[in-house]
Write an enzyme that holds these catalytic residues in place. Structure first.
Site, PDB file in Angstrom:
ATOM      1  N   SER A  60       0.830  -1.206   0.000  1.00 32.10           N
ATOM      2  CA  SER A  60       0.000   0.000   0.000  1.00 32.10           C
ATOM      3  C   SER A  60       0.865   1.256   0.000  1.00 32.10           C
ATOM      4  CB  SER A  60      -0.926   0.011   1.208  1.00 32.10           C
ATOM      5  OG  SER A  60      -1.722  -1.147   1.239  1.00 32.10           O
TER       6      SER A  60
HETATM    7  N1  SAH Z   1      -1.185  -4.483   3.915  1.00 32.67           N
HETATM    8  C1  SAH Z   1      -0.468  -4.916   2.764  1.00 32.67           C
HETATM    9  C2  SAH Z   1      -1.207  -4.590   1.495  1.00 32.67           C
HETATM   10  C3  SAH Z   1      -1.338  -5.763   0.655  1.00 32.67           C
HETATM   11  S1  SAH Z   1      -2.343  -5.660  -0.763  1.00 32.67           S
HETATM   12  C4  SAH Z   1       0.954  -4.418   2.758  1.00 32.67           C
HETATM   13  O1  SAH Z   1       1.319  -3.630   3.630  1.00 32.67           O
HETATM   14  O2  SAH Z   1       1.712  -4.846   1.903  1.00 32.67           O
HETATM   15  C5  SAH Z   1      -3.760  -6.585  -0.263  1.00 32.67           C
HETATM   16  C6  SAH Z   1      -3.543  -8.012   0.123  1.00 32.67           C
HETATM   17  O3  SAH Z   1      -4.830  -8.537   0.436  1.00 32.67           O
HETATM   18  C7  SAH Z   1      -2.967  -8.916  -0.975  1.00 32.67           C
HETATM   19  O4  SAH Z   1      -1.840  -9.554  -0.490  1.00 32.67           O
HETATM   20  C8  SAH Z   1      -4.106  -9.917  -1.250  1.00 32.67           C
HETATM   21  O5  SAH Z   1      -3.659 -11.216  -1.568  1.00 32.67           O
HETATM   22  C9  SAH Z   1      -4.832  -9.896   0.087  1.00 32.67           C
HETATM   23  N2  SAH Z   1      -6.221 -10.382   0.035  1.00 32.67           N
HETATM   24  C10 SAH Z   1      -7.181 -10.166  -0.905  1.00 32.67           C
HETATM   25  N3  SAH Z   1      -8.333 -10.779  -0.574  1.00 32.67           N
HETATM   26  C11 SAH Z   1      -8.106 -11.411   0.626  1.00 32.67           C
HETATM   27  C12 SAH Z   1      -8.894 -12.212   1.503  1.00 32.67           C
HETATM   28  N4  SAH Z   1     -10.173 -12.525   1.220  1.00 32.67           N
HETATM   29  N5  SAH Z   1      -8.324 -12.680   2.629  1.00 32.67           N
HETATM   30  C13 SAH Z   1      -7.036 -12.384   2.951  1.00 32.67           C
HETATM   31  N6  SAH Z   1      -6.236 -11.634   2.171  1.00 32.67           N
HETATM   32  C14 SAH Z   1      -6.755 -11.145   1.020  1.00 32.67           C
END
Ligand code: SAH
Length: 210
Positions: A60
């Site tokens: 993010s």
């Molecule tokens: N907080 C993270 C942002 C990651 S992007 C950081 O600091 O890097 C969002 C993430 O959500 C991705 O890794 C994606 O695989 C995950 N995601 C999407 N749908 C999801 C779900 N239903 N359960 C768990 N993770 C999920």
């Protein structure tokens, strides 16, 4: 550039953009964001941008991480925090500075394994991860003082709201790509209050695991 100068510049920018929690800004200054992305992208780690982390996902944007963290901190004590969408673990690392325990769920196995190792190596010992579908939260450790969702569903998952403690807050992007709004839900004794925060851009919250 991974220098202190680059980090300071990022913090100054976030302050100019309206992040006014000095605690949050200080944590962003401290955490080595370049260690959460591939080495080849390290030089861009202190820009205010989302960057690819593999598997079609992104770390993010620092502004978004700072904003969501500040919104949750306003609720006061954060003994237990749940994050849905661990990604590379950066947001979880930020949260770990403000909470007793952070629980984080990721649905992509490859990311889950890599991130769990990274957080262990960097000694974020109060973060626990689970491989699974975050739509259903993590019931066993609830209720939570704060829940942060890092991917966007089209509607707020009721199961997440039900895992909030009284006084607890859920910050979550909602909507389809190009039309997402960041929303803040607060549980109180009589129900749940909702607040619209801002336009945002997140990857979708997907069902099932991969
Ligand atoms: N907080 C993270 C942002 C990651 S992007 C950081 O600091 O890097 C969002 C993430 O959500 C991705 O890794 C994606 O695989 C995950 N995601 C999407 N749908 C999801 C779900 N239903 N359960 C768990 N993770 C999920």
């Amino acid at each position: 550039m991974t220098s202190q100068r680059a980090r300071n510049r990022l913090v100054d920018l976030l302050r100019d953009m309206g992040i006014d929690s000095e605690q949050v800004l200080e944590v962003i200054r401290t955490i080595p964001r370049h260690l959460f992305v591939d080495e080849a992208l390290g030089s861009r780690a202190y820009e205010n941008t989302a960057l690819p982390i593999g598997y079609g996902q992104t770390i993010s944007q620092p502004y978004t991480v700072a904003l969501m963290t500040s919104l949750l901190l306003d609720s006061g004590s954060m003994k237990k925090v749940l994050e849905i969408g661990s990604g590379c673990g950066y947001q979880a690392a930020v949260l770990s500075h403000f909470s007793g325990r952070v629980f984080s769920v990721e649905r992509i196995k490859g990311l889950f394994v890599k991130t769990e190792n990274r957080l262990k190596q960097l000694k974020y010992t109060n973060v626990r991860m689970k491989y699974g579908n975050g739509f259903s939260g993590w019931v066993a450790n609830g209720e939570y003082d704060a829940i942060l969702v890092a991917a966007a569903p089209v509607d707020v998952p009721e199961q997440l709201l039900s895992q909030l403690a009284i006084g607890g807050r859920l910050v979550i992007p909602i909507g389809i790509a190009g039309h997402q709004k960041l929303r803040l839900f607060t549980r109180n004794a009589s129900g749940v209050a909702e607040q619209l925060i801002d336009d945002v851009s997140f990857v979708p919250l997907l069902d099932g695991v991969q």
